[in-house]
Design a protein around this motif. Structure first.
Motif, PDB file in Angstrom:
ATOM      1  N   ILE A 123       0.879  -1.178   0.000  1.00 29.79           N
ATOM      2  CA  ILE A 123       0.000   0.000   0.000  1.00 29.79           C
ATOM      3  C   ILE A 123       0.911   1.221   0.000  1.00 29.79           C
ATOM      4  N   GLY A 124       0.760   2.072  -1.016  1.00 35.57           N
ATOM      5  CA  GLY A 124       1.558   3.293  -1.093  1.00 35.57           C
ATOM      6  C   GLY A 124       0.643   4.498  -1.175  1.00 35.57           C
ATOM      7  N   ASP A 154      -0.050  -8.065  -5.123  1.00 41.36           N
ATOM      8  CA  ASP A 154      -1.119  -7.064  -5.257  1.00 41.36           C
ATOM      9  C   ASP A 154      -0.624  -5.728  -4.696  1.00 41.36           C
ATOM     10  N   GLU A 155      -1.338  -4.652  -5.024  1.00 40.83           N
ATOM     11  CA  GLU A 155      -0.934  -3.332  -4.522  1.00 40.83           C
ATOM     12  C   GLU A 155      -2.123  -2.385  -4.546  1.00 40.83           C
ATOM     13  N   LEU A 156      -2.023  -1.364  -3.696  1.00 46.57           N
ATOM     14  CA  LEU A 156      -2.990  -0.261  -3.710  1.00 46.57           C
ATOM     15  C   LEU A 156      -2.170   1.021  -3.642  1.00 46.57           C
ATOM     16  N   LEU A 157      -2.249   1.820  -4.696  1.00 49.93           N
ATOM     17  CA  LEU A 157      -1.407   3.010  -4.798  1.00 49.93           C
ATOM     18  C   LEU A 157      -2.309   4.238  -4.898  1.00 49.93           C
ATOM     19  N   ILE A 158      -2.184   5.124  -3.912  1.00 52.97           N
ATOM     20  CA  ILE A 158      -3.096   6.270  -3.838  1.00 52.97           C
ATOM     21  C   ILE A 158      -2.312   7.568  -4.049  1.00 52.97           C
ATOM     22  N   LYS A 179     -10.681  -4.250   0.724  1.00 50.09           N
ATOM     23  CA  LYS A 179     -10.772  -5.314  -0.298  1.00 50.09           C
ATOM     24  C   LYS A 179      -9.410  -5.940  -0.559  1.00 50.09           C
ATOM     25  N   LEU A 180      -8.365  -5.117  -0.534  1.00 47.80           N
ATOM     26  CA  LEU A 180      -6.999  -5.629  -0.758  1.00 47.80           C
ATOM     27  C   LEU A 180      -6.634  -6.647   0.328  1.00 47.80           C
ATOM     28  N   GLY A 181      -6.916  -6.288   1.582  1.00 43.26           N
ATOM     29  CA  GLY A 181      -6.611  -7.182   2.705  1.00 43.26           C
ATOM     30  C   GLY A 181      -7.416  -8.462   2.628  1.00 43.26           C
ATOM     31  N   SER A 182      -8.665  -8.318   2.218  1.00 42.90           N
ATOM     32  CA  SER A 182      -9.532  -9.479   2.125  1.00 42.90           C
ATOM     33  C   SER A 182      -9.078 -10.392   0.976  1.00 42.90           C
TER      34      SER A 182
END
Ligand SMILES: Cc1cc2nc3c(=O)[nH]c(=O)nc-3n(C[C@H](O)[C@H](O)[C@H](O)COP(=O)(O)O)c2cc1C
Length: 189
Positions: A123-124, A154-158, A179-182
């Motif tokens: 996560i960024g 996987d990644e979540l970039l904000i 959702k990413l964690g799940s």
């Protein structure tokens, strides 16, 4: 099924912290056992290149990394979360990562790290919107994971989030983190 969250920001209840909490809630919703490390609260000396680890894969520096190594090795899933500082991860988190050269030695020199199917995500969060904002950090996290046999999945970039807690005003980020964690928990479950 254990999921370890590594919180790389010095700002408690800041954007990274809130995103990681949501991701851990998501993992928990899939019956994962979750734990969070707040890196800034630990005493982690940067790698000094003593290379004592070449002998047996153990770092010769005694500090809070003593407790971090087993957590990294026991987790089935890992979430690394960090704000972008000068196009990279925070110095606190980078110190933890560099100390994992000892695990790299176990895997690639001593070849005594068991193979695994463990998985990790990143996560960024950054204030600006540059195309390459996460490129450096993504590579660092990917090769951090690889050092001890965790696959970057996987990644979540904000982008465009700056002030403390401003992430709460973002239309999708907190739900996306959940959702990413799940998803991560489902992949390792
Ligand atoms: C030392 C420092 C360096 C930063 N460098 C960048 C940067 O290179 N690019 C960017 O988009 N944001 C940069 N930022 C902004 C943070 O990434 C942004 O405020 C983020 O939302 C902070 O997350 P946090 O609340 O989890 O700490 C920087 C902030 C600080 C304090």
């Amino acid at each position: 099924m254990k999921v370890l969250g590594i919180m790389g920001s010095p700002r408690i209840k800041g954007n990274t912290d809130l995103l990681l909490d949501e991701a851990l809630k998501g993992a928990k919703s899939q019956q994962a056992e979750v734990e969070k490390i707040v890196v800034d609260k630990l005493k982690i000396t940067p790698c000094r290149e003593y290379y004592g680890c070449l002998k047996d894969g153990n770092c010769v520096i005694r500090d809070d990394m003593d407790d971090v190594y087993p957590k990294l090795l026991e987790a089935d899933g890992i979430i690394v979360a960090s704000p972008i500082f000068f196009y990279g991860l925070t110095a606190q988190l980078k110190a933890l990562i560099d100390r994992c050269q000892a695990l790299w030695v176990r895997r690639y020199v001593l070849k005594n790290l068991p193979e695994s199917t463990r998985k990790g995500v990143f996560i960024g969060v950054g204030a600006t919107r540059g195309k390459q904002l996460f490129d450096g950090s993504r590579l660092t996290v990917k090769y951090f994971f690889q050092a001890f046999g965790v696959e970057y999945v996987d990644e979540l970039l904000i982008r465009g989030v700056d002030k403390r807690g401003e992430i709460k005003e973002h239309p999708t980020a907190l739900l996306d983190a959940f959702k990413l964690g799940s998803r991560l928990a489902q992949k390792i479950g």
